[in-house]
Design a protein around this motif. Structure first.
Motif, mmCIF file in Angstrom:
data_model
loop_
_atom_site.group_PDB
_atom_site.id
_atom_site.type_symbol
_atom_site.label_atom_id
_atom_site.label_comp_id
_atom_site.label_asym_id
_atom_site.label_seq_id
_atom_site.Cartn_x
_atom_site.Cartn_y
_atom_site.Cartn_z
ATOM 1 N N LEU A 138 0.828 -1.209 0.000
ATOM 2 C CA LEU A 138 0.000 0.000 0.000
ATOM 3 C C LEU A 138 0.864 1.263 0.000
ATOM 4 C CD1 LEU A 138 -2.734 -1.141 2.538
ATOM 5 C CD2 LEU A 138 -3.092 -0.649 0.116
ATOM 6 N N LYS A 139 1.940 1.224 0.755
ATOM 7 C CA LYS A 139 2.829 2.395 0.807
ATOM 8 C C LYS A 139 3.486 2.645 -0.553
ATOM 9 C CE LYS A 139 6.568 4.419 3.575
ATOM 10 N NZ LYS A 139 7.512 4.184 4.693
ATOM 11 N N LYS B 284 0.980 4.132 -2.899
ATOM 12 C CA LYS B 284 0.802 5.556 -2.575
ATOM 13 C C LYS B 284 1.955 6.378 -3.144
ATOM 14 C CE LYS B 284 -0.936 9.138 -0.353
ATOM 15 N NZ LYS B 284 -2.222 9.754 -0.749
ATOM 16 N N GLU B 285 3.178 5.863 -3.023
ATOM 17 C CA GLU B 285 4.351 6.574 -3.537
ATOM 18 C C GLU B 285 4.317 6.700 -5.059
ATOM 19 O OE1 GLU B 285 7.625 4.383 -1.946
ATOM 20 O OE2 GLU B 285 7.380 5.201 0.084
ATOM 21 N N GLU C 73 -4.283 6.188 -5.920
ATOM 22 C CA GLU C 73 -5.223 6.671 -4.899
ATOM 23 C C GLU C 73 -6.167 5.611 -4.363
ATOM 24 O OE1 GLU C 73 -7.248 9.948 -6.685
ATOM 25 O OE2 GLU C 73 -5.496 11.269 -6.635
ATOM 26 N N SER C 74 -6.422 4.558 -5.146
ATOM 27 C CA SER C 74 -7.397 3.558 -4.721
ATOM 28 C C SER C 74 -7.015 2.190 -5.266
ATOM 29 C CB SER C 74 -8.799 3.946 -5.218
ATOM 30 O OG SER C 74 -9.754 3.015 -4.785
ATOM 31 N N GLY D 107 -4.657 1.155 4.922
ATOM 32 C CA GLY D 107 -4.816 2.080 3.809
ATOM 33 C C GLY D 107 -5.238 3.462 4.276
ATOM 34 N N LYS D 108 -6.174 3.515 5.195
ATOM 35 C CA LYS D 108 -6.632 4.803 5.729
ATOM 36 C C LYS D 108 -5.492 5.556 6.376
ATOM 37 C CE LYS D 108 -10.119 6.856 8.787
ATOM 38 N NZ LYS D 108 -11.256 6.572 9.719
ATOM 39 N N LEU E 244 -2.351 5.325 5.634
ATOM 40 C CA LEU E 244 -1.382 5.741 4.618
ATOM 41 C C LEU E 244 -1.976 6.723 3.611
ATOM 42 C CD1 LEU E 244 0.293 2.281 3.905
ATOM 43 C CD2 LEU E 244 1.332 4.214 5.103
ATOM 44 N N GLY E 245 -3.285 6.900 3.643
ATOM 45 C CA GLY E 245 -3.920 7.840 2.724
ATOM 46 C C GLY E 245 -4.232 7.266 1.364
ATOM 47 N N ILE E 246 -4.513 5.955 1.314
ATOM 48 C CA ILE E 246 -4.914 5.330 0.057
ATOM 49 C C ILE E 246 -6.183 4.521 0.316
ATOM 50 C CG2 ILE E 246 -3.329 3.371 0.417
ATOM 51 C CD1 ILE E 246 -3.083 3.203 -2.661
ATOM 52 N N SER E 247 -7.166 4.667 -0.551
ATOM 53 C CA SER E 247 -8.441 3.974 -0.378
ATOM 54 C C SER E 247 -8.302 2.507 -0.784
ATOM 55 C CB SER E 247 -9.514 4.642 -1.241
ATOM 56 O OG SER E 247 -10.723 3.933 -1.185
#
Length: 325
Positions: free
Chosen positions: A119-120, A123-124, A128-129, A173-174, A176-179
């Protein structure tokens, strides 16, 4: 069961699951090379959306998942990103996982390290999802401990699981800021899956018993045979984090571990079972202090003394099997 009825169930299963994927907004998908994520990637690739696939593996291990992920990458012509991580990266991810999940359960942490890193990395990449395969095993009797039970016992266990199931991917995910999107847990698909007869959730192929038999049959002509009839393995085995216990043991002096284990038992009333768990526990304690029961009159875990529900079979805080000293 008659062949015609099986075909009808397969048709409806595909329809419900494909609708579950279609209604979601996503730009990426996890790909372990197992049945569940391979089916999700297949559906997404057929729906015409631009998305990127994510696979992860612990570089000191055999990384079994990556072999199968590459088969799916070639079969579906996916845009696949493969990320490998080392022991230091695994430990860094574990620190975040312990904090997010408020747990020092070694199996939970081992599974979630791979999720966190995947997930990280997504995000990098600016994604987004992400779609995952969570929920399929629980709905369709995918785990060996379920499909090896007699049918009536399996149905009882499934009912218990459905009442308490939750998935760490969304919490991580929440953070790390990814849905994180879970098509198998779409309300319409979930309702449909729960009502599928248990005699087609489990079946045989080549004289071997398989869970998720009806999902396999539904996509049997859509994906390579080695994917469709791949045996279920936990994330920790597929990604390679199953070797972490040996890694921690080889990096910690035996006498030091014994002394710390006795210290934790005496001072915190926590029974640490391995070098790996000691590492996770020390992170937990630094964040939250020693675990304790919020209600001393309610049922408590014999290993860490936190409150546990009488309906569950293991402690979510430390991972111990309840009633097993």
């Amino acid at each position: 069961m008659k062949t015609g009825k099986i075909e009808d169930i397969c048709t409806l299963l595909r329809k419900k699951l494909e609708e579950a994927v279609e209604k979601r907004s996503y730009d990426s998908a996890f790909l372990s090379g197992g049945l569940d994520t391979s089916v999700i990637n297949y559906i997404a690739s057929r729906q015409g959306n631009d998305f990127e696939s994510i696979s992860v593996g612990f570089e000191d291990s055999s990384m079994k998942d990556l072999k199968y992920a590459e088969i799916i990458e070639e079969e579906l012509n996916l845009d696949l990103h493969v990320f490998t991580f080392d022991f230091e990266e695994a430990k860094n991810a574990a620190r975040d996982v312990v904090e997010i999940m408020r747990s020092f359960d070694p199996i939970e942490i081992r599974n979630d390290i791979s999720l966190h890193i995947g997930l990280k990395k997504a995000k990098e990449l600016g994604l987004e999802s992400i779609l995952t395969g969570d929920g399929s095993d629980e709905l369709l009797a995918g785990s060996p401990f379920l499909y090896k039970l007699p049918q009536d016992e399996m149905e009882e266990e499934l009912d218990k699981i459905w009442r308490v199931m939750n998935f760490s991917s969304q919490q991580i995910g929440k953070n790390l800021g990814i849905s994180v999107e879970l098509p198998y847990l779409d309300e319409q698909f979930k309702k449909f899956a729960m009502n599928i007869s248990s005699d087609v959730k489990v079946g045989e192929w080549n004289e071997e018993k398989f869970g998720k038999w009806i999902l396999r049959k539904a996509y049997e002509d859509k994906l390579p045979i080695e994917i469709i009839w791949r045996k279920k393995i936990p994330i920790e085995i597929g990604s390679g984090t199953t070797i972490l216990p040996d890694k921690f043991k080889s990096n910690l002096d035996e006498d030091y571990f014994k002394a710390k284990k006795e210290e934790v038992a005496k001072e915190d009333e926590v029974l640490v079972r391995s070098e790996e768990q000691l590492f996770y526990y020390q992170i937990y304690k630094s964040l939250y202090g020693p675990p304790k029961a919020e209600d001393p009159d309610k049922s408590k875990c014999p290993y860490c003394k936190t409150n546990v529900s009488e309906k569950v079979t293991f402690c979510r805080t430390c991972g111990s099997g309840l009633g097993k000293q």
